[in-house]
Design an enzyme around this catalytic site. Structure first.
Site, short mmCIF file in Angstrom:
data_model
loop_
_atom_site.label_atom_id
_atom_site.label_comp_id
_atom_site.label_asym_id
_atom_site.label_seq_id
_atom_site.Cartn_x
_atom_site.Cartn_y
_atom_site.Cartn_z
N GLY A 1 8.89 1.61 3.67
CA GLY A 1 9.76 0.48 3.12
C GLY A 1 10.14 -0.67 4.35
O GLY A 1 10.10 -1.71 3.35
N ASN B 1 7.18 -2.48 4.51
CA ASN B 1 6.25 -3.18 3.82
C ASN B 1 6.55 -3.65 2.49
O ASN B 1 5.92 -5.08 2.21
CB ASN B 1 4.62 -1.90 3.24
CG ASN B 1 4.34 -1.30 4.33
OD1 ASN B 1 4.11 -2.30 5.72
ND2 ASN B 1 3.28 -0.75 4.68
N GLY C 1 -3.62 0.97 -10.09
CA GLY C 1 -4.77 0.46 -9.37
C GLY C 1 -5.25 -0.68 -10.54
O GLY C 1 -4.50 -1.86 -11.05
N SER C 2 -6.78 -1.21 -10.72
CA SER C 2 -7.10 -1.96 -11.71
C SER C 2 -6.68 -1.76 -13.24
O SER C 2 -6.78 -2.75 -13.90
CB SER C 2 -8.94 -1.72 -11.41
OG SER C 2 -8.94 -0.72 -11.35
N ASP D 1 -9.36 -3.70 0.66
CA ASP D 1 -8.65 -3.17 1.40
C ASP D 1 -6.98 -2.74 0.09
O ASP D 1 -6.62 -3.24 0.31
CB ASP D 1 -7.86 -3.53 2.56
CG ASP D 1 -7.49 -2.62 3.69
OD1 ASP D 1 -6.93 -1.81 3.46
OD2 ASP D 1 -6.21 -2.58 4.47
N GLY E 1 0.62 -0.83 -3.11
CA GLY E 1 1.63 -0.33 -4.05
C GLY E 1 2.78 -0.92 -3.83
O GLY E 1 3.96 -1.06 -4.00
N ASP E 2 3.22 -1.38 -1.95
CA ASP E 2 4.41 -1.19 -1.60
C ASP E 2 4.48 -3.26 -1.90
O ASP E 2 5.36 -3.29 -2.10
CB ASP E 2 4.31 -1.34 -0.27
CG ASP E 2 4.26 -0.16 0.89
OD1 ASP E 2 4.66 1.01 -0.65
OD2 ASP E 2 3.14 -0.16 1.07
O1 RIB Z 1 1.45 2.48 1.59
C1 RIB Z 1 0.71 1.71 2.99
C2 RIB Z 1 1.78 2.31 3.86
O2 RIB Z 1 1.93 3.64 3.85
C3 RIB Z 1 0.74 1.76 5.30
O3 RIB Z 1 1.40 1.21 5.44
C4 RIB Z 1 1.86 3.65 6.35
O4 RIB Z 1 2.54 3.03 7.40
C5 RIB Z 1 1.64 4.19 5.96
O5 RIB Z 1 3.32 4.27 5.35
#
Ligand code: RIB
Length: 296
Positions: free
Chosen positions: A40, A42, A216-217, A241, A246-247
């Site tokens: 949330g 993120n 993804g890619s 990383d 997705g966030d």
């Molecule tokens: O989507 C990534 C997140 O998933 C991370 O920041 C971790 O906290 C998990 O909730």
């Protein structure tokens, strides 16, 4: 306010390893990172960086992590009036491993996130009244998510659900929304078909307006209300990383939609944000700014 996020926040504890260990194996980390995360938070952070005016409703524990999170959001211009304290559980935490290829694994201790109740949302109705778009994920109790969907309907918001991490109880009948954003594995589980194909019949079946599947890619796939299927290729990058990609996609997409961008343009915007977010370690620390997204 353009985007209201109701969701989780966590303190992320990440270990970077050459290769993720298998069951029963031990790996030695090369380095570690403690950072702000939670799906949330993120997504709220990504929406803010993408140029949105963002509100956030979440629950923290009565502890240093909760206080640190509040300060972090204030520093970045995200309103903290919806961040509630008083849970007798600690602020959520997540434990992550990230390997050289960029792949990761995550274990979450939800803590206070699982004590965010429907009645907490009723006390924040003013935030629903001010918003255009509601953004939800599955790291808070399902009954709270269902109630948020109802409040969004009452206030005529567009609701986007990113059903992640997947929960087998999720379905669009109990969690009515306009737009679903999910990855290809979640999609296969949702429709119970590994060989799913996007077409407008899926929208009728799910009772939604738009379905977006990130891969993804590979090209993001989408089907819109008119039954048009889109394929939008993300920019090519070499990820360090992928946590939070997705966030970054979802937060940026919500802002693009609030700005009135057409679906295809909004997906390209979100793809650029997600790709850029994989170039640095950590979730929020890697989230691109509006000018970075625009010039990618
Ligand atoms: O989507 C990534 C997140 O998933 C991370 O920041 C971790 O906290 C998990 O909730």
């Amino acid at each position: 306010m353009s985007v209201l996020v109701v969701g989780s926040l966590c303190l992320d504890h990440t270990l970077f390893v050459s290769s993720l260990p298998g069951r029963g194996e031990t790996a030695i980390a090369k380095t570690s990172l403690v950072s702000f995360g939670g799906k949330g938070a993120n997504q709220a952070f990504a929406a803010k960086r993408a140029g949105g005016e963002v509100g956030f409703v979440a629950m923290v524990g009565d502890d240093e992590a909760g206080e640190a999170y509040r300060e972090h959001f204030m520093e970045h211009g995200i309103s903290t009036e919806g961040i509630i304290s008083g849970s007798d559980h600690p602020t959520g935490s997540a434990f992550l491993g990230v390997e050289d290829s960029g792949e990761n694994l995550i274990i979450i201790n939800p803590g206070a996130n699982h004590t965010l109740r429907p009645s907490d949302l009723d006390r924040r109705c003013d935030l629903f009244a001010e918003a255009e778009i509601l953004l939800l994920q599955l790291e808070i109790p399902l009954e709270t998510i269902a109630h948020a969907c109802q409040l969004a309907k009452d206030h005529k918001l567009t609701t986007i659900i990113n059903p992640s991490p997947w929960d087998d109880s999720f379905n669009t009948a109990d969690f009515p929304c306009d737009i679903l954003i999910l990855n290809e594995h979640e999609m296969a589980t949702l429709v119970n078909d590994q060989r799913w194909k996007l077409d407008s019949s899926l929208l009728d079946r799910l009772g939604i307006q738009t379905l977006i599947v990130t891969r993804g890619s590979k090209a993001t796939l989408a089907v819109d209300g008119a039954g048009k299927v889109l394929e939008c290729k993300p920019p090519m990058v070499t990820p360090v990383d992928t946590v939070g990609a997705g966030d970054a996609f979802t937060g940026a997409f919500a802002v693009a939609l609030a700005e009135g961008k057409a679906l295809e343009e909004a997906i390209h915007f979100a793809n650029r944000a997600a790709s850029l977010s994989t170039l640095k370690p950590g979730a929020q620390g890697a989230t691109p700014t509006r000018s970075e997204i625009d010039s990618a």
